[in-house]
Write an enzyme that holds these catalytic residues in place. Sequence first.
Site, PDB file in Angstrom:
ATOM      1  N   LYS A 180      51.512  28.266  14.914  1.00 28.73           N
ATOM      2  CA  LYS A 180      50.952  27.672  13.906  1.00 28.73           C
ATOM      3  C   LYS A 180      49.504  27.937  14.331  1.00 28.73           C
ATOM      4  CE  LYS A 180      49.680  24.807  10.847  1.00 28.73           C
ATOM      5  NZ  LYS A 180      49.362  25.673  10.072  1.00 28.73           N
ATOM      6  N   LYS A 216      47.957  32.926  15.140  1.00 29.63           N
ATOM      7  CA  LYS A 216      46.872  33.362  14.364  1.00 29.63           C
ATOM      8  C   LYS A 216      47.092  34.745  13.687  1.00 29.63           C
ATOM      9  CE  LYS A 216      42.834  31.315  13.502  1.00 29.63           C
ATOM     10  NZ  LYS A 216      42.535  30.024  13.754  1.00 29.63           N
ATOM     11  N   GLY A 268      44.567  28.162   6.591  1.00 31.35           N
ATOM     12  CA  GLY A 268      43.199  28.895   6.441  1.00 31.35           C
ATOM     13  C   GLY A 268      42.505  28.920   7.426  1.00 31.35           C
ATOM     14  N   ASP A 269      41.474  29.985   7.415  1.00 32.50           N
ATOM     15  CA  ASP A 269      40.319  30.164   8.420  1.00 32.50           C
ATOM     16  C   ASP A 269      38.998  30.649   7.781  1.00 32.50           C
ATOM     17  OD1 ASP A 269      40.055  29.869  11.496  1.00 32.50           O
ATOM     18  OD2 ASP A 269      38.981  31.579  11.284  1.00 32.50           O
TER      19      ASP A 269
END
Length: 450
Positions: free
Chosen positions: A93, A129, A168-169
């Site tokens: 995740k 990631k 998102g990031d």
Amino acid sequence: MALKSSYMKEIYETVCRRNQGEPEFLQAVREVLESLEPVVEKRPDIQKAGIVERMVEPERFLQFRVAWVDDNGSVQVNRGFRVQFNSAIGPYKGGLRLHPSVNASIIKFLGFEQCFKNSLTGLPMGGGKGGSDFDPKGKSDGEIMRFCQSFMTELCRHIGPDTDVPAGDIGVGAREIGYLYGQYKKIRNEHTGVLTGKGLTYGGSLVRKEATGYGLLYFTQEMLQKMKQDSVKGKKIVISGSGNVAIYAAEKAQQLGGIVIAMSDSSGYVHDEAGIRLDVVKQIKEVRRGRISEYAKEVAGATYTEGCKGIWSLKCDIALPCATQNELDGEAAKQLVANRVIAVAEGANMPSTPEAVECFLQEGVLFGPAKAANAGGVATSGLEMSQNSMRYSWSFEEVDQKLQQIMAGIFHSAYDASAEFGAEGNLVLGANAAGFLKIAETMLAYGLTF
Ligand code: GLU
């Protein structure tokens, strides 16, 4: 701080050898290894099972080509990444970052940190990631859509609601998640909770948008109350950044009675001693996708200064770095300390350099490290996953209440671990130790091939 034990030194040397030219990843690993020295000392079984050696090596690292066509009809090629770092305690995740600085080092540092952060939330999520060196700045809506679709065409083979759940990031918000999710659904013919941060009409959770910023303030409030019998109320606050994390950190800070006096973007910062008007910032950033400099043109009494670092020279009680990695260095930390900052909590991932962290800890500034302080975003992603599994959605108040409980829980886990391992109040050590131990116990339970 230096690594003391020969065991940790050896691990770090191997990591350096294997990941040459990846300074951010090495920085993130080194900090964790320093924190884990007292833990491993107390737990020879962890050393015997090679848990630390296994945790610094990602389970899987994917790199792929992303080809798309720009508005001029030219073919563009970007590099896509997904690191699936550790799945001991749940599906991988973690977010997707779209920024020209993205490379293997950035993705691996973020993925590594994510494992501990996700563990600290108490929810069943492993760490991952991803992202790309695609630069969303100045791109049209159509270009963003075509990039996201091409990116997902490859990514969709590697993810799934029980395997790996991106979100998102930096550079990935509701619009991008919509394009990514639409493409996943079209290719796989499945309507599942494979991404979080979704729109509310197709499985998103209330509070997810606000969660990282709100969570940061819940954490800061808890830290101030428990460690200094103080609160956010009446405090002058500097927040770097003006993206999703910064905006909702400012919103909650104001709700708690704090005075936010500055915000920034990658070009410079605005200073408004009367208190930043968030309606104006939202209009500029969320609606117009403009620059923070526009704020000073619209609000009387506010000033704009070119360059980002100067924001830390403003006198404040609380500093919340919410922009990007290594934005706050040793010099900036010294300046904040000279201006009598009380608390620093990280909304971005690894925004403080090791020298800055060292300075805050030595000078007795309350310091909330990113893994703990910004975990509210991914925690609420975890709550989005729960709601998707139930095919049900909770009210804003229900999610917000769970978020508050989780952030308080994270503070206490980190604080208790800091005391247990002989460094009471050092939340860097505490967060790393507490996050690590849950994963370590699980890996021990799985035996030696995981
Ligand atoms: N990118 C966020 C983080 O750094 C959120 C990740 C998620 O929601 O999965 O934690």
